[in-house]
Design a protein around this motif. Structure first.
Motif, PDB file in Angstrom:
ATOM      1  N   LEU A   1       0.829  -1.206   0.000  1.00 19.88           N
ATOM      2  CA  LEU A   1       0.000   0.000   0.000  1.00 19.88           C
ATOM      3  C   LEU A   1       0.863   1.256   0.000  1.00 19.88           C
ATOM      4  O   LEU A   1       0.621   2.196  -0.775  1.00 19.88           O
TER       5      LEU A   1
ATOM      6  N   LYS B   1      -5.843   1.779  -2.880  1.00 21.92           N
ATOM      7  CA  LYS B   1      -6.684   0.587  -2.701  1.00 21.92           C
ATOM      8  C   LYS B   1      -7.516   0.318  -3.953  1.00 21.92           C
ATOM      9  O   LYS B   1      -7.729  -0.839  -4.324  1.00 21.92           O
TER      10      LYS B   1
ATOM     11  N   LEU C   1      -5.500  -6.301  -3.773  1.00 23.70           N
ATOM     12  CA  LEU C   1      -5.936  -5.582  -2.576  1.00 23.70           C
ATOM     13  C   LEU C   1      -5.703  -6.402  -1.315  1.00 23.70           C
ATOM     14  O   LEU C   1      -5.374  -5.846  -0.253  1.00 23.70           O
TER      15      LEU C   1
END
Length: 250
Positions: free
Chosen positions: A100, A123, A132
């Motif tokens: 992320l 995301k 994800l």
């Protein structure tokens, strides 16, 4: 409409000519594939499109911003690079950051988005490339194919005008290639402008709008990918295309 225009562009390193009088247009919303033998200058041309390699002759124009060899200012380099994102053969991920954070890093450092908005967009793109669920993992826990898809997610997160791919599957084991090619093929359906250096002929035929055959630093031929990469064009292009193993993309 042309997003990128290259006119009489040459690159010389030392006394060695790498690119010779290149003339090329890349259409917005289209996929252009560079093909040709190893050492032909494909990657050098790709790197010149965002000025990672500076030309020694000619001009480059990206979305109206022009760079002329011998008079390229730092500001011009920054402006052209702000319109593009590059996906390299090696993944170039930050090993100490989660997936992320790898995707949000450029968005935050360039003050493109706030932390919260950057995380939201990250995301979204990780979901787009099917990753994800690994957002909180570190790159060394992922397969090579997954790491390359993170690199692609990082590229599309900044919403560039064009994404440049330098043989994105060359560092992958054969069983991991298909997932990366399918990810790129899905992006092509969204009319994202892409320039791709590849040896995957079936893939190039499937998603390419324009194919450019480069040999010994020169553009030997260019035209519709389906036609140029059919293996029926007379001469060395056909020989090159037919000599490569093909990869099926679902």
């Amino acid at each position: 409409m042309s997003l990128i225009q290259v006119q009489d562009l040459s690159v010389t390193l030392g006394n060695r000519p790498i690119l010779k009088h290149i003339n090329l247009e890349v259409e917005a919303g289209k996929v252009t594939v560079f093909i040709g033998p190893s050492g032909s200058g494909k990657t050098t041309l790709l790197r010149t499109l965002n000025l990672l390699q500076l030309p020694t002759q000619g001009t480059l124009q990206v979305d109206g911003i022009q760079a002329t060899a011998g008079a390229i200012q730092k500001q011009t380099i920054q402006q052209i690079r702000s319109h593009s994102a590059m996906v390299f053969q090696q993944f170039n991920l930050f090993k100490n950051l989660t997936v992320l954070k790898n995707v949000t890093a450029a968005l935050v450092l360039n003050k493109q988005l706030s932390n919260a908005d950057a995380e939201k967009r990250a995301k979204e793109v990780l979901e787009k490339v099917g990753l994800l669920e690994v957002a909180d993992q570190y790159p060394n826990t992922l397969s090579g194919g997954q790491q390359q898809r993170v690199s692609i997610a990082r590229a599309i997160a900044v919403r560039p005008k064009v994404i440049l791919f330098d043989e994105p599957t060359s560092a992958l084991d054969p069983e991991l290639v298909e997932s990366v090619l399918n990810t790129i093929a899905a992006l092509a359906k969204e009319n994202i402008t892409m320039v791709i250096v590849t040896h995957e002929m079936a893939f190039a035929r499937k998603i390419g709008d324009q194919a450019v055959f480069i040999e010994d630093g020169e553009i030997i031929a260019k035209g519709p990918a389906a036609q140029l990469l059919s293996g029926t064009v007379p001469g060395r292009i056909s020989s090159f295309v037919n000599s490569l193993n093909t990869t099926t993309v679902a």
